[in-house]
Write a protein that holds these residues in place. Structure first.
Motif, PDB file in Angstrom:
ATOM      1  N   THR A 287       0.829  -1.207   0.000  1.00 41.47           N
ATOM      2  CA  THR A 287       0.000   0.000   0.000  1.00 41.47           C
ATOM      3  C   THR A 287       0.862   1.256   0.000  1.00 41.47           C
TER       4      THR A 287
ATOM      5  N   ARG B  28       2.497   1.702  -3.452  1.00 44.95           N
ATOM      6  CA  ARG B  28       1.547   2.209  -4.446  1.00 44.95           C
ATOM      7  C   ARG B  28       1.269   3.693  -4.219  1.00 44.95           C
ATOM      8  N   ALA B  29       1.127   4.092  -2.961  1.00 46.34           N
ATOM      9  CA  ALA B  29       0.844   5.497  -2.653  1.00 46.34           C
ATOM     10  C   ALA B  29       2.003   6.383  -3.092  1.00 46.34           C
TER      11      ALA B  29
ATOM     12  N   SER C   7       4.243   5.687  -5.429  1.00 52.63           N
ATOM     13  CA  SER C   7       4.339   5.669  -6.887  1.00 52.63           C
ATOM     14  C   SER C   7       3.252   6.538  -7.525  1.00 52.63           C
ATOM     15  N   THR C   8       2.068   6.553  -6.915  1.00 57.72           N
ATOM     16  CA  THR C   8       0.940   7.299  -7.483  1.00 57.72           C
ATOM     17  C   THR C   8       1.055   8.790  -7.231  1.00 57.72           C
ATOM     18  N   TYR C   9       1.403   9.149  -6.002  1.00 55.74           N
ATOM     19  CA  TYR C   9       1.371  10.561  -5.625  1.00 55.74           C
ATOM     20  C   TYR C   9       2.758  11.197  -5.511  1.00 55.74           C
TER      21      TYR C   9
END
Length: 484
Positions: A426, A429-430, A432-434
Motif C-alpha cells: 500500500t 503504491r501510494a 508511486s501514485t502521488y
C-alpha cells in the motif's frame, strides 16, 4: 548468559557487520561499476573452494572436540598443524597454474588469492576454537570488526584510485585484524597447548571425513553459482548477481547466529545422553529459524528493484534473481538448524549424506540451468538443491530425535509477514501514485522500517512463544510483555 541473549549478541554483531559491508558494496559499485565487483567476487569464490580443501572439515571437527571439554590444547594444535600443511600444498598448486587462474579471473590475482587463502584459513581456525570454547558471542563481535575494517580500507583505497587491487588489500587487512584479536581471546581461555598424539589427529579426522562435505555445502551455497557464471556470463552480470546475494544473505544472519550458539549446547547435552533436552532445542531453533527470512521474502519481492537501484542504474535488473535467492536462503535457514543438530549429536555421517545430496544436485543443476537460462537458472538451481537437501535432513533428524516441527509458530510468522506485505505494498503504491517522497533511498528506508514494525508488532500480539522469548532474553523487564 542465556542462549537467547548469546544469539542476539551474535546476531546484532553480524547485523552491524553486514550493514557496514552493504554500505561499502554500494560505494564500490557506484565508484567502480559491476565489473570490478564481479572480479572480486569470483576471486572470493575461488578462495572459498580452496579453503574447503585447506580445512577438509576440520573447523567443525575442532569445534566439536574442544566443546567436549577434554584435552583442548592438544586438539587445537593438531588441527592447526593439519591446516598449515594443506595450505602449503595448495599454494604450490596455485603458483604452478597461475596463468590459467589469470585467464579465468580476467585479472592477475594469484598472489592475492594465496594471501587471502592463508588469512581465511587462520580466521576459520580462530572461529572454530572460539565456538568450541563457548565464546560464540566473541566470534560474533569480531564480525563487525572484520567487516568494518575491510570496508574502511576498501573505500579509502578505491577513493585513492587503487581500483580492484584495493578491494583485495582491504579484504586482507580486515581478516588479519580479527585473527589477531580472536587469537588473544583464545590464548586467555585455552589451556596450555600440549603436544598432540596420534589419537588426537585420528579423532579430528574421524569427524572431519564426514563434516568436510558440510564445509563444501556451505561454500557451494554461496559461490557455486558465481563460479559457474564466470564461465558463461560477463563480470558485470556477476557483479549484479553478487549484489543480490549480498542482500539475500543479510536475511539469514539470525539463523546462522542461532546455529552457532546452539551447537556447543547441543553437543554437551548429547554427550550427556539427554536426548529430550536436545529435542527441545531443535524445536526452538526451527521456531525462530525463519524469523527474519519469512518477512524478508515479502520485502524482497516488493522492494527488490528499488533496493538494487541504490547500487546503481545497472543493478535493478537483478530483482527477480534476488527474490529467488531469498527463497533459497529461507530454505537454507531451516536446513542449517537440522544439519547443526546432526553434527552436534555426533552423527556427521548422516550430515554427510544430506550434504552429498546438496552438492550433487547443486553442481548438476547449476551447470544445466545456467547454460539454458543464465543467471536466473543459477538462482533456481541453488534454491532447488537446498530444498532437496532440506527434505532429507528432516527425515534424518526425525529418525533419531523425537521432535515436532513447530508448524503453528511458523504459520504465525507467515501471517504476520502477509499483513506486513499488505502495508508495504500500500505504501509503495501510494508513493508511486502521488510521488510523496520522490526519493528512492528515503522510500526504501521508510517502508523497511514500517514493514518491520508491523511484522514484529503483529507477531508479539499473536505469538505467546515469541513474547516469552523476547521477555526472557531482554536485559531489563518489560511489564507489557510480562503481563502478557
Amino acid at each position: 548468559m542465556r542462549l537467547g541473549q548469546t544469539s542476539i549478541i551474535y546476531f546484532l554483531s553480524k547485523l552491524f557487520a553486514s550493514a557496514l559491508g552493504f554500505l561499502a558494496t554500494i560505494y564500490i559499485a557506484r565508484m567502480l561499476g559491476p565489473g570490478p565487483l564481479g572480479v572480486y567476487h569470483v576471486v572470493l569464490g575461488l578462495v572459498s573452494w580452496l579453503a574447503i580443501v585447506g580445512k577438509v572439515g576440520l573447523s567443525g571437527a575442532i569445534s566439536k572436540r574442544i566443546s567436549e571439554g577434554e584435552e583442548r590444547g592438544a586438539y587445537a594444535l593438531a588441527g592447526a598443524t593439519i591446516i598449515l600443511g594443506l595450505f602449503i600444498l595448495i599454494t604450490c598448486g596455485l603458483l604452478l597454474f597461475r596463468s590459467y587462474i589469470t585467464a579465468y579471473v580476467g585479472y592477475p590475482a594469484t598472489g592475492y588469492i594465496v594471501v587471502i587463502l592463508l588469512i581465511v584459513l587462520l580466521k576459520s581456525l580462530v572461529n572454530a576454537l572460539l565456538v568450541g570454547l563457548h565464546l560464540v558471542h566473541v566470534s560474533g563481535v569480531l564480525s563487525p570488526v572484520r567487516t568494518g575494517t575491510r570496508a574502511l580500507f576498501q573505500i579509502a583505497l578505491v577513493a585513492a584510485s587503487a581500483g580492484t587491487a584495493g578491494l583485495f588489500v582491504g579484504h586482507i587487512v580486515g581478516f588479519g585484524l580479527v585473527v589477531v584479536i580472536g587469537g588473544y581471546f583464545i590464548a586467555r581461555n585455552l589451556p596450555d597447548l600440549s603436544r598432540p598424539e596420534r589419537r588426537h589427529f585420528q579423532r579430528l579426522v574421524d569427524f572431519a571425513k564426514f563434516s568436510w562435505l558440510g564445509s563444501l555445502q556451505s561454500q557451494m551455497f554461496s559461490y557455486t553459482d558465481i563460479i559457474v557464471l564466470g564461465v558463461f556470463v560477463s563480470s558485470g552480470l556477476i557483479g549484479v548477481y553478487a549484489a543480490a546475494w549480498n542482500i539475500a544473505e543479510f536475511l539469514i544472519l539470525f539463523s546462522g547466529a542461532l546455529s552457532s550458539t546452539l551447537f556447543p549446547e547441543m553437543s554437551s547435552l548429547s554427550a550427556e545422553k539427554d536426548s529430550q533436552a536436545v529435542a527441545r532445542i531443535v524445536e526452538q531453533s526451527l521456531s525462530f529459524g525463519g524469523l527474519f527470512l519469512i518477512p524478508g521474502l515479502f520485502g524482497g519481492a516488493l522492494l527488490g528493484e528499488r533496493i538494487l537501484r541504490i547500487y546503481g542504474p545497472e543493478f535493478p535488473k537483478g530483482a527477480t534473481v534476488l527474490t529467488v535467492l531469498i527463497v533459497a536462503n529461507l530454505l537454507m535457514g531451516y536446513q542449517n538448524q537440522l544439519l547443526n543438530t546432526l553434527n552436534a549429536i555426533d552423527r556427521p555421517d548422516l550430515a554427510f549424506q544430506v550434504n552429498l545430496v546438496f552438492v550433487g544436485t547443486n553442481i548438476a543443476l547449476n551447470i544445466a540451468l545456467i547454460y539454458l537460462y543464465g543467471w536466473i537458472g543459477a538462482a533456481v538451481a541453488t534454491a532447488a538443491s537446498v530444498a532437496a537437501s532440506l527434505v532429507l535432513a528432516y527425515y534424518q533428524v526425525d529418525a533419531i530425535i523425537d521432535f515436532e516441527v513447530p508448524t503453528r509458530e511458523i504459520a504465525k510468522q507467515w501471517f504476520a509477514a502477509v499483513l506486513m506485505g499488505g502495508v508495504v505494498y500500500t505504501g509503495l503504491r501510494a508513493e508511486s501514485t502521488y510521488g510523496l517522497l520522490n526519493h528512492n533511498v528515503a522510500t526504501v528506508g521508510i517502508l523497511v522500517i514500517l514493514g518491520a514494525g508491523v511484522y514484529f508488532a503483529v507477531l508479539l500480539a499473536i505469538s505467546m512463544e515469541f513474547r516469552t522469548a523476547v521477555d526472557q532474553n531482554m536485559p531489563f523487564d518489560l511489564p507489557l510483555l510480562s503481563s502478557a
